[in-house]
Design a protein around this motif. Structure first.
Motif, PDB file in Angstrom:
ATOM      1  N   PRO A  16       0.825  -1.222   0.000  1.00 58.78           N
ATOM      2  CA  PRO A  16       0.000   0.000   0.000  1.00 58.78           C
ATOM      3  C   PRO A  16       0.852   1.261   0.000  1.00 58.78           C
ATOM      4  O   PRO A  16       0.515   2.249  -0.661  1.00 58.78           O
ATOM      5  N   GLN A  17       1.951   1.242   0.730  1.00 59.15           N
ATOM      6  CA  GLN A  17       2.817   2.412   0.824  1.00 59.15           C
ATOM      7  C   GLN A  17       3.431   2.743  -0.542  1.00 59.15           C
ATOM      8  O   GLN A  17       3.469   3.911  -0.965  1.00 59.15           O
ATOM      9  N   LYS A  18       3.942   1.737  -1.225  1.00 59.86           N
ATOM     10  CA  LYS A  18       4.547   1.954  -2.541  1.00 59.86           C
ATOM     11  C   LYS A  18       3.500   2.393  -3.569  1.00 59.86           C
ATOM     12  O   LYS A  18       3.789   3.184  -4.467  1.00 59.86           O
ATOM     13  N   MET A  19       2.276   1.868  -3.421  1.00 61.28           N
ATOM     14  CA  MET A  19       1.213   2.230  -4.355  1.00 61.28           C
ATOM     15  C   MET A  19       0.842   3.702  -4.183  1.00 61.28           C
ATOM     16  O   MET A  19       0.633   4.426  -5.165  1.00 61.28           O
ATOM     17  N   LEU A  20       0.771   4.149  -2.930  1.00 63.18           N
ATOM     18  CA  LEU A  20       0.481   5.563  -2.677  1.00 63.18           C
ATOM     19  C   LEU A  20       1.582   6.447  -3.240  1.00 63.18           C
ATOM     20  O   LEU A  20       1.320   7.518  -3.795  1.00 63.18           O
ATOM     21  N   ALA A  21       2.817   6.017  -3.084  1.00 67.59           N
ATOM     22  CA  ALA A  21       3.941   6.791  -3.601  1.00 67.59           C
ATOM     23  C   ALA A  21       3.888   6.873  -5.126  1.00 67.59           C
ATOM     24  O   ALA A  21       4.275   7.891  -5.715  1.00 67.59           O
ATOM     25  N   LEU A  22       3.386   5.822  -5.759  1.00 68.79           N
ATOM     26  CA  LEU A  22       3.264   5.815  -7.212  1.00 68.79           C
ATOM     27  C   LEU A  22       2.217   6.817  -7.663  1.00 68.79           C
ATOM     28  O   LEU A  22       2.384   7.480  -8.697  1.00 68.79           O
ATOM     29  N   GLY A  23       1.142   6.934  -6.880  1.00 68.18           N
ATOM     30  CA  GLY A  23       0.112   7.910  -7.187  1.00 68.18           C
ATOM     31  C   GLY A  23      -0.902   7.424  -8.209  1.00 68.18           C
ATOM     32  O   GLY A  23      -0.677   6.448  -8.916  1.00 68.18           O
TER      33      GLY A  23
END
Length: 238
Positions: free
Chosen positions: A72-79
């Motif tokens: 989830p953290q990496k997905m949010l960072a991807l935007g």
């Protein structure tokens, strides 16, 4: 006096139901989803993306997406735009990109980034309905849930195993009549049977292992047994 409405029930006898599942289990001893995933989180994302899309198409899109954003953290960072760029080949990609970001954000805020093992909690996630939640609970956490998609709905009605007018009705019957031994695999057995044998337009009844149990009246004959029309002889030139 109000008329008592009897709950819908299977058209098959208990012995027939057991035989049906036994045959499907023999054909696919280790049934699994055809969606590619790495853990419960990537499964949630993959299933959410699969609405109105093929598993093959979703797998093609998520292969690169999960390489760079599998938490989830990496997905949010991807935007949202970053997610959208990877899933443009999938139907409804704009809305799905929004949901993937929103569900990732909620997982972090409410569950510390961990996918909950509870249907009600899962259905609170954006883009996750009862069907998606049941798939995740079954595939990722080994719970005996049955997610009724178009394939399972068709097979359940066509065979008489669980005739119902809505997916919820079909799910209720399946949950009631499926023997405990087969509940864990029932979802996959039925969906794969519908996908590869009990086709919507032309079911392959001639190679169906449960044809003798199925209540579908207009069984499709084997094309090999259908005589080919004789070719018209070409007229000889005069």
């Amino acid at each position: 006096m109000a008329r008592t409405i009897k709950p819908a029930r299977s058209k098959l006898k208990a012995a027939e139901i057991a035989a049906l599942y036994a045959q499907l289990a023999a054909e696919r001893p280790d049934p699994r989803t055809e969606l590619d995933y790495r853990d419960p989180y990537t499964l949630v994302v993959a299933v959410a993306l699969s609405a109105q899309a093929t598993d093959v198409g979703v797998n093609k899109a998520t292969r690169k997406l999960f390489d760079i954003a599998d938490t989830p953290q990496k997905m949010l960072a991807l935007g949202e735009e970053g997610v959208a760029a990877h899933i443009k080949t999938i139907g409804l990609w704009r809305n799905k990109a929004k949901n993937v970001i929103a569900l990732s954000e909620l997982l972090i805020e409410k569950y510390g980034g961990v996918v909950p093992q509870d249907r009600d909690a899962l259905t609170e996630l954006p883009g996750v309905g009862r069907k998606t939640a049941n798939v995740v609970l079954n595939e990722a956490f080994g719970q005996p849930t049955i997610a009724v998609d178009t394939h399972i709905f068709r097979v359940s009605n066509r065979t008489g195993l669980a005739p119902g007018k809505t997916p919820d009705q079909v799910e209720a019957i399946l949950d009631r009549v499926t023997p405990e031994t087969y509940k864990k695999g029932a979802h996959h057995w039925l969906i794969l049977h519908g996908r590869y044998v009990c086709d919507a337009r032309k079911p392959a009844c001639w190679r169906c292992g449960i044809a003798d149990i199925c209540k579908f009246k207009t069984k499709t004959p084997n094309p090999a047994d259908t005589p080919k029309p004789a070719k018209a002889k070409a007229a000889r030139p005069r």
